[in-house]
Design a protein around this motif. Structure first.
Motif, short mmCIF file in Angstrom:
data_model
loop_
_atom_site.label_atom_id
_atom_site.label_comp_id
_atom_site.label_asym_id
_atom_site.label_seq_id
_atom_site.Cartn_x
_atom_site.Cartn_y
_atom_site.Cartn_z
N LYS A 1 -3.57 7.69 -7.63
CA LYS A 1 -2.89 7.38 -6.38
C LYS A 1 -1.38 7.55 -6.56
CE LYS A 1 -6.76 4.79 -4.62
NZ LYS A 1 -7.31 3.57 -4.01
N MET B 1 5.41 7.73 2.98
CA MET B 1 4.50 7.27 1.94
C MET B 1 5.18 6.23 1.06
SD MET B 1 2.55 10.84 0.94
CE MET B 1 1.55 10.07 -0.35
N GLU C 1 -1.77 9.73 8.03
CA GLU C 1 -3.13 9.24 8.25
C GLU C 1 -4.14 10.08 7.50
OE1 GLU C 1 -6.06 7.83 11.91
OE2 GLU C 1 -3.99 8.46 12.31
N ILE D 1 -4.02 8.99 3.79
CA ILE D 1 -4.61 7.66 3.60
C ILE D 1 -6.13 7.75 3.61
CG2 ILE D 1 -4.93 5.39 4.67
CD1 ILE D 1 -1.99 5.68 5.65
N ARG D 2 -6.67 8.50 4.56
CA ARG D 2 -8.12 8.61 4.67
C ARG D 2 -8.71 9.44 3.53
NH1 ARG D 2 -9.80 6.57 9.44
NH2 ARG D 2 -8.29 6.39 11.13
N LEU E 1 -6.45 5.15 0.48
CA LEU E 1 -5.28 4.37 0.09
C LEU E 1 -5.20 3.02 0.77
CD1 LEU E 1 -2.53 7.17 0.06
CD2 LEU E 1 -3.97 6.37 -1.82
N TRP E 2 -6.28 2.58 1.39
CA TRP E 2 -6.25 1.36 2.19
C TRP E 2 -5.79 0.15 1.40
CZ3 TRP E 2 -6.74 2.62 7.10
CH2 TRP E 2 -7.47 3.77 7.43
N PHE F 1 -1.39 -0.27 0.07
CA PHE F 1 -0.20 -0.54 0.88
C PHE F 1 0.61 -1.69 0.29
CE2 PHE F 1 -2.86 0.83 4.81
CZ PHE F 1 -2.76 2.16 4.42
N ILE G 1 0.25 0.55 10.32
CA ILE G 1 -0.79 0.13 9.39
C ILE G 1 -1.88 -0.65 10.11
CG2 ILE G 1 -1.28 -1.31 7.38
CD1 ILE G 1 1.59 -0.69 6.42
#
Length: 249
Positions: free
Chosen positions: A96, A111, A169, A172-173, A177-178, A181, A240
């Motif tokens: 990540k 980011m 988005e 993240i998907r 990366l949920w 944050f 978010i």
């Protein structure tokens, strides 16, 4: 000359000509090229590939193809429930940590605002990006399909959108990366973790209204830039929240 049949599934069709989508593609070749060489010759960069079935059996990117082979190529997609060992992304999970090409400065800042470690400089060549990605184990994000085809790149993603919020988005998907944050953890300019700082120590750097209305401040120990939770912080928090709502709804 030999011929093999290829079929690309899901989001990998974004790289194909319209007439080739949802179709079996005949690939003509000499010798015994690797699957990687064949799929990239047809336009699909190897970091976008998650599963390869060669005559209905799992294969690697380096595996050679032969005359008459049937090859199915799949992207990373949660809807596929693959047996253990099939998925490249599960066998070698992406870190990540990211490196972005020179055209994605706004995305890099977004980011970093989320707290995602993001390497970005305006003077990096494609070869340097690929080399850094290999040496530091970074995921390459780009709008340049050619960059992703460099063989030393293990993880990468071609951004479909040209709009920053949609790109964010997508990332993240795609890379889940949920749970990553941590807003305002990193400096937006140099990627260094920021530290809490007393208002009195940075008073001369603050705009008049900021001095009046804010009391919580952070500073980058590297470039000395000062941050506070203003309207941009509120917008990111709202973004978010909306992402999470969309994910759960």
């Amino acid at each position: 000359m030999n011929t093999a049949s290829f079929r690309f599934h899901g989001a990998l069709q974004d790289f194909l000509k319209k007439r080739e989508r949802d179709q079996t593609i005949s690939y003509t070749f000499k010798g015994a090229p690797a699957v990687k060489d064949a799929i990239e010759a047809m336009g699909v960069p190897h970091p976008e590939v998650d599963v390869i079935l060669l005559n209905k059996k799992p294969a690697t990117l380096q595996q050679a193809i032969s005359a008459g082979d049937e090859v199915d190529v799949f992207p990373v997609d949660a809807k596929y429930n693959w047996p253990v060992g099939y998925s490249f992304s599960k066998n070698h999970p992406a870190p990540k940590r990211f490196i972005l090409d020179v055209h994605l400065g706004t995305l890099a800042k977004s980011m970093r605002m989320l707290g995602v470690k993001t390497y970005y400089q305006t003077d990096l060549s494609d070869n340097t990006i690929a080399q850094l990605a290999q040496e530091q184990q970074l995921v390459v994000l780009t709008r340049d399909i050619g960059l992703l085809k460099q063989k030393v790149i293990t993880w990468g993603y071609w951004l479909r959108s040209q709009h920053t919020q949609e790109q964010l988005e997508e990332v993240i998907r795609r890379f889940d990366l949920w749970d990553s944050f941590s807003p305002f953890r990193l400096c937006l300019e140099c990627n260094t973790p920021v530290l809490a700082v007393d208002k009195e120590c940075i008073m001369e750097q603050l705009p008049p209204k900021t001095r009046l209305y804010f009391n919580e401040f952070y500073q980058c120990p590297s470039c000395k830039r000062v941050y506070w939770k203003g309207s941009h912080y509120d917008r990111m928090q709202g973004f978010i929240a909306q992402l999470i709502k969309n994910r759960n709804g």
